[in-house]
Design a protein around this motif. Structure first.
Motif, PDB file in Angstrom:
ATOM      1  N   ASP A  95       0.833  -1.208   0.000  1.00 36.09           N
ATOM      2  CA  ASP A  95       0.000   0.000   0.000  1.00 36.09           C
ATOM      3  C   ASP A  95       0.867   1.258   0.000  1.00 36.09           C
ATOM      4  O   ASP A  95       0.684   2.157  -0.826  1.00 36.09           O
ATOM      5  N   ILE A 136      -9.206 -12.102   4.650  1.00 35.30           N
ATOM      6  CA  ILE A 136     -10.227 -11.218   4.092  1.00 35.30           C
ATOM      7  C   ILE A 136     -10.713 -11.823   2.787  1.00 35.30           C
ATOM      8  O   ILE A 136      -9.913 -12.123   1.892  1.00 35.30           O
ATOM      9  N   GLN A 171      -6.350   0.205  -2.475  1.00 36.48           N
ATOM     10  CA  GLN A 171      -6.639   0.222  -1.039  1.00 36.48           C
ATOM     11  C   GLN A 171      -6.505  -1.190  -0.491  1.00 36.48           C
ATOM     12  O   GLN A 171      -6.507  -2.163  -1.241  1.00 36.48           O
ATOM     13  N   THR A 175     -12.688 -11.657  -0.751  1.00 39.68           N
ATOM     14  CA  THR A 175     -13.049 -10.687  -1.778  1.00 39.68           C
ATOM     15  C   THR A 175     -13.571 -11.433  -2.996  1.00 39.68           C
ATOM     16  O   THR A 175     -13.307 -12.625  -3.170  1.00 39.68           O
ATOM     17  N   GLY A 232     -11.449  -4.793   2.416  1.00 42.71           N
ATOM     18  CA  GLY A 232     -12.207  -4.915   3.648  1.00 42.71           C
ATOM     19  C   GLY A 232     -13.185  -3.794   3.897  1.00 42.71           C
ATOM     20  O   GLY A 232     -13.685  -3.664   5.009  1.00 42.71           O
ATOM     21  N   ASP A 233     -13.476  -2.960   2.887  1.00 48.84           N
ATOM     22  CA  ASP A 233     -14.526  -1.975   3.115  1.00 48.84           C
ATOM     23  C   ASP A 233     -15.468  -1.898   1.926  1.00 48.84           C
ATOM     24  O   ASP A 233     -15.299  -2.600   0.939  1.00 48.84           O
ATOM     25  N   GLU A 234     -16.470  -1.051   2.038  1.00 50.75           N
ATOM     26  CA  GLU A 234     -17.534  -1.020   1.030  1.00 50.75           C
ATOM     27  C   GLU A 234     -17.087  -0.534  -0.340  1.00 50.75           C
ATOM     28  O   GLU A 234     -17.790  -0.737  -1.329  1.00 50.75           O
ATOM     29  N   ASP A 235     -15.935   0.083  -0.450  1.00 50.67           N
ATOM     30  CA  ASP A 235     -15.435   0.562  -1.746  1.00 50.67           C
ATOM     31  C   ASP A 235     -14.623  -0.480  -2.506  1.00 50.67           C
ATOM     32  O   ASP A 235     -14.134  -0.195  -3.606  1.00 50.67           O
ATOM     33  N   ASP A 236     -14.483  -1.668  -1.961  1.00 54.87           N
ATOM     34  CA  ASP A 236     -13.642  -2.689  -2.599  1.00 54.87           C
ATOM     35  C   ASP A 236     -13.998  -2.912  -4.069  1.00 54.87           C
ATOM     36  O   ASP A 236     -13.117  -2.985  -4.918  1.00 54.87           O
ATOM     37  N   THR A 252     -12.568  -0.183  -6.507  1.00 64.09           N
ATOM     38  CA  THR A 252     -11.156   0.158  -6.450  1.00 64.09           C
ATOM     39  C   THR A 252     -10.388  -0.659  -7.476  1.00 64.09           C
ATOM     40  O   THR A 252     -10.535  -1.883  -7.537  1.00 64.09           O
TER      41      THR A 252
END
Length: 140
Positions: free
Chosen positions: A50, A84, A65, A86, A68-72, A75
């Motif tokens: 990162d 995690i 990024q 995905t 682990g968040d809502e924008d995965d 991105t």
């Protein structure tokens, strides 16, 4: 047919900092508009990737990024430490010691110059071969 490309690090620039090659590959993928996952070995390596993606080239901007968040899903480059989950993406850069599960069009294996790394890459090569992947090797 899915494809696995093995990038064997040999050049001094990448020997000293193997994650630079990961950044170069991520830049190429972003330029080709290929959503990419980078599977890291641990959280520390994910943080290192990162940070390096921000710093390795002042002229390059690669949207990325940690997963682990809502924008995965939105991105371009998603950095995924173990633990995690995905969604699969067409392109995956694998830094782990095992072959990834899931469905990918192309997997890029970055292999450091360390002899133990090379041994592990041979095992992954055989596994990809058994799974029907087209294989290629590049000396970097």
């Amino acid at each position: 047919m899915p494809r696995a490309d093995f990038y064997l690090i040999d050049k001094p620039r990448f020997r000293e900092q193997p994650l630079l090659l990961v950044c170069e590959l991520a830049r190429r993928a972003y330029a080709a508009q290929q959503p990419t996952l980078i599977l890291t070995r641990d959280f520390e390596q994910a943080e290192a990737v990162d940070e390096l993606l921000w710093d390795f080239d002042s002229d390059a901007y690669i949207p990325h990024q940690l997963a682990g968040d809502e924008d995965d899903a939105h991105t371009a480059v998603l950095i995924v430490p173990p633990g995690i989950d995905t969604a699969d993406r067409p392109l995956l850069i694998n830094l782990r010691e095992t072959c990834p599960a899931g469905r990918f069009d192309r997997v890029l294996e970055v292999v450091a110059a360390d002899p133990a790394e090379r041994t592990g890459s041979r095992d992954r090569w055989r596994e990809y071969q058994q799974r029907g992947f087209e294989l290629a090797k590049f000396d970097m």
